[in-house]
Motif scaffolding. Sequence first.
Motif, PDB file in Angstrom:
ATOM      1  N   UNK A  54      -9.645  20.021  -1.563  1.00 53.35           N
ATOM      2  CA  UNK A  54     -10.092  21.535  -2.088  1.00 53.35           C
ATOM      3  C   UNK A  54      -9.047  22.219  -2.537  1.00 53.35           C
ATOM      4  N   UNK A  55      -7.761  21.926  -2.472  1.00 58.02           N
ATOM      5  CA  UNK A  55      -6.729  22.521  -3.383  1.00 58.02           C
ATOM      6  C   UNK A  55      -6.967  22.095  -4.779  1.00 58.02           C
ATOM      7  N   UNK A  56      -7.306  20.775  -5.009  1.00 54.69           N
ATOM      8  CA  UNK A  56      -7.344  20.405  -6.671  1.00 54.69           C
ATOM      9  C   UNK A  56      -8.565  21.183  -7.045  1.00 54.69           C
ATOM     10  N   UNK A  57      -9.654  21.264  -6.453  1.00 54.80           N
ATOM     11  CA  UNK A  57     -10.845  21.943  -6.925  1.00 54.80           C
ATOM     12  C   UNK A  57     -10.333  23.541  -7.197  1.00 54.80           C
ATOM     13  N   UNK A  58      -9.881  24.181  -6.326  1.00 53.67           N
ATOM     14  CA  UNK A  58      -9.362  25.639  -6.559  1.00 53.67           C
ATOM     15  C   UNK A  58      -8.523  25.604  -7.684  1.00 53.67           C
ATOM     16  N   UNK A  59      -7.516  24.764  -7.973  1.00 55.34           N
ATOM     17  CA  UNK A  59      -6.771  24.607  -8.939  1.00 55.34           C
ATOM     18  C   UNK A  59      -7.695  24.764 -10.380  1.00 55.34           C
ATOM     19  N   UNK A  60      -8.506  23.836 -10.362  1.00 53.22           N
ATOM     20  CA  UNK A  60      -9.309  23.627 -11.546  1.00 53.22           C
ATOM     21  C   UNK A  60     -10.197  24.724 -11.953  1.00 53.22           C
ATOM     22  N   UNK A  61     -10.786  25.557 -10.835  1.00 56.26           N
ATOM     23  CA  UNK A  61     -11.487  26.567 -10.961  1.00 56.26           C
ATOM     24  C   UNK A  61     -10.610  27.731 -11.705  1.00 56.26           C
ATOM     25  N   UNK A  62      -9.595  27.610 -11.125  1.00 57.94           N
ATOM     26  CA  UNK A  62      -8.525  28.892 -11.406  1.00 57.94           C
ATOM     27  C   UNK A  62      -8.355  28.612 -12.850  1.00 57.94           C
ATOM     28  N   UNK A  63      -8.014  27.221 -13.302  1.00 57.76           N
ATOM     29  CA  UNK A  63      -7.266  27.099 -14.737  1.00 57.76           C
ATOM     30  C   UNK A  63      -8.818  27.383 -15.603  1.00 57.76           C
ATOM     31  N   UNK A  64      -9.876  27.212 -15.145  1.00 53.41           N
ATOM     32  CA  UNK A  64     -11.165  27.364 -16.141  1.00 53.41           C
ATOM     33  C   UNK A  64     -11.123  28.989 -16.080  1.00 53.41           C
TER      34      UNK A  64
END
Length: 149
Positions: A54-64
């Motif tokens: 989930x942390x990786x998903x949140x990081x990707x969404x934040x970068x997007x």
Amino acid sequence: MTTSGKKIRIPQPVLQVSVDAALLPKSPVKPAGAVAAPGSDGKARINIVAPIAPKAVALRQNLRQQSVKAAVARVDAAIEANTVSPTEAKALVLALAAKIVGPGAAAEKWYRSHHLAAFGGRTPAQMVRAGELPALVAHMKGDAAKPKG
């Protein structure tokens, strides 16, 4: 190693394990991810793909989101500096018009023939040609923010 046809994302860890073939569902088609092991010892090799954290998903969404914000900031800066080409200006106005009147032909018709009372009855096309894109965009964003009804 074969996969089930789904793309495995590079950061996802993949582990290949051997299991008893009797544990796998019986079907005429080889199970997804199963590879026949050499010899017929009743074993099958299965790919196990770990889910993305989930942390990786949140990081990707934040970068997007940061990327989108940066792109919007660049467009806004170009509008304020009045350095947008007429073609890009028309595309921008049509995109905003699509939010107000609907996509496609409706937006194009609005762009060419809707007279804006706030600008002396001129059409958005006339305003774009006159180089008044910042005022037009500000007006359209204000109209889009108003509740419909």
